[in-house]
Design an enzyme around this catalytic site. Structure first.
Site, PDB file in Angstrom:
ATOM      1  N   HIS A 100       4.791   6.392  -6.332  1.00 57.96           N
ATOM      2  CA  HIS A 100       4.294   5.913  -4.891  1.00 57.96           C
ATOM      3  C   HIS A 100       5.460   5.860  -4.010  1.00 57.96           C
ATOM      4  O   HIS A 100       6.635   5.470  -4.374  1.00 57.96           O
ATOM      5  CB  HIS A 100       3.626   4.550  -5.136  1.00 57.96           C
ATOM      6  CG  HIS A 100       3.051   4.064  -3.888  1.00 57.96           C
ATOM      7  ND1 HIS A 100       3.434   3.195  -2.811  1.00 57.96           N
ATOM      8  CD2 HIS A 100       1.525   3.859  -3.905  1.00 57.96           C
ATOM      9  CE1 HIS A 100       2.733   3.369  -1.800  1.00 57.96           C
ATOM     10  NE2 HIS A 100       1.269   3.520  -2.593  1.00 57.96           N
ATOM     11  N   GLU A 169      -1.079  11.408  -0.974  1.00 56.35           N
ATOM     12  CA  GLU A 169      -0.678  10.242  -0.257  1.00 56.35           C
ATOM     13  C   GLU A 169       0.231  10.568   0.857  1.00 56.35           C
ATOM     14  O   GLU A 169       1.501  10.284   0.678  1.00 56.35           O
ATOM     15  CB  GLU A 169      -0.278   9.175  -0.858  1.00 56.35           C
ATOM     16  CG  GLU A 169      -1.406   8.517  -1.954  1.00 56.35           C
ATOM     17  CD  GLU A 169      -1.187   7.009  -2.006  1.00 56.35           C
ATOM     18  OE1 GLU A 169      -2.100   6.356  -2.088  1.00 56.35           O
ATOM     19  OE2 GLU A 169      -0.272   6.384  -2.308  1.00 56.35           O
TER      20      GLU A 169
HETATM   21  C1  PEP Z   1      -1.356   2.964  -0.950  1.00 52.66           C
HETATM   22  O1  PEP Z   1      -0.759   2.134  -0.655  1.00 52.66           O
HETATM   23  O2  PEP Z   1      -1.395   3.754  -2.179  1.00 52.66           O
HETATM   24  C2  PEP Z   1      -2.235   3.099  -0.148  1.00 52.66           C
HETATM   25  C3  PEP Z   1      -3.127   4.212   0.071  1.00 52.66           C
HETATM   26  O3  PEP Z   1      -2.371   2.220   1.075  1.00 52.66           O
HETATM   27  P1  PEP Z   1      -3.546   2.030   2.201  1.00 52.66           P
HETATM   28  O4  PEP Z   1      -4.789   2.325   1.671  1.00 52.66           O
HETATM   29  O5  PEP Z   1      -3.335   0.473   2.792  1.00 52.66           O
HETATM   30  O6  PEP Z   1      -2.995   2.936   3.335  1.00 52.66           O
END
Ligand code: PEP
Length: 252
Positions: A100, A169
């Site tokens: 992450h 992400e």
């Molecule tokens: C995350 O931390 O993996 C994430 C996707 O956060 P958010 O949905 O709050 O943007």
């Protein structure tokens, strides 16, 4: 509407205590009924302090529980404050989020993440491996090269790829309420699937989730991008209502 299995993964981050079981319970009950309507899998990655407790309290388990990180060292060792993948497996975790961006920003390199992935797979955890570019990398046209490097450096030596799910992400989207344009997102997910096939020398594409500011209002828009295999949901997953609304709105 698709009948392909979709994943809805909550990343609670550093939130929650024993009273949060009510949230887990609501989602678990929802899942029991909803699974009959659509093929989906719900996973809640909660703080380490809660995995064992939630696992024991859930009577019929319709969801899976997961952790959010681990130490790279596989055995017991002198690492104050850390837990390894074996310890997490014993709490009842079935999944683990690794790589992450919040952990990368605290020092997790591709090589450290590779060790964590290896150790987690050896301990029979399913890995949700996060990759993503920063805003600067995106602006400089470095999105694909960043993703390629992250996949290559952390996955090349991994043998049991069945245990890996990728999560795209974009860092600029996490916690910001900014989401990628649909056309761009589709292109990027396709790139990850094709590129991972090349890097890992596999025939069947790996599953790829999207994560970054997914909420009940934008959930439906993602259902038009069939390449996405599910979602990693941060803030909104701390609320049973929002998490359930995301799933229901996605399938509307
Ligand atoms: C995350 O931390 O993996 C994430 C996707 O956060 P958010 O949905 O709050 O943007």
């Amino acid at each position: 509407m698709t009948n392909k299995l979709k994943y809805f993964v909550g990343n609670w981050k550093m939130f929650g205590d024993f009273t949060s079981f009510k949230t887990v319970n609501k989602i678990n009950q929802f899942s029991r009924k909803y699974k009959k309507l659509h093929k989906n899998k719900i996973i809640l990655c909660v703080p380490n302090t809660l995995i064992f407790f939630f696992n024991k309290k859930l009577q019929s388990k319709n969801i899976s529980l997961g952790a959010q990180n681990c130490h790279y060292y596989q055995n017991y060792g002198p690492f104050t404050g850390s837990v390894n993948s074996q310890m997490l497996k014993k709490t009842g975790a079935e999944y683990i989020i690794l790589g992450h961006s919040e952990n990368r920003s605290e020092g997790d390199t591709d090589k450290i993440i590779e060790k964590k992935i290896n150790s987690s797979i050896k301990n029979k955890l399913n890995v949700i491996f996060c990759i993503g570019e920063s805003y600067k990398q995106k602006k400089n046209g470095k999105t694909f090269s960043t993703l390629r490097k992250q996949m290559k450096n952390s996955l090349k030596k991994i043998s049991n790829l069945n245990k890996i799910i990728l999560a795209y992400e974009p860092i600029w989207s996490i916690g910001t309420n900014n989401i990628p344009k649909a056309s761009q997102l589709k292109k990027t997910i396709k790139f990850i699937k094709n590129e991972s096939k090349k890097i890992l020398k596999i025939k069947k594409p790996i599953k790829v989730l999207y994560g970054g500011s997914v909420d009940p209002n934008n959930a439906r828009s993602f259902s038009f991008i069939k390449e996405i295999d599910g979602f990693l949901i941060g803030r909104a997953s701390q609320s049973a209502k929002k998490f359930i609304d995301i799933i229901e709105n996605y399938y509307k």
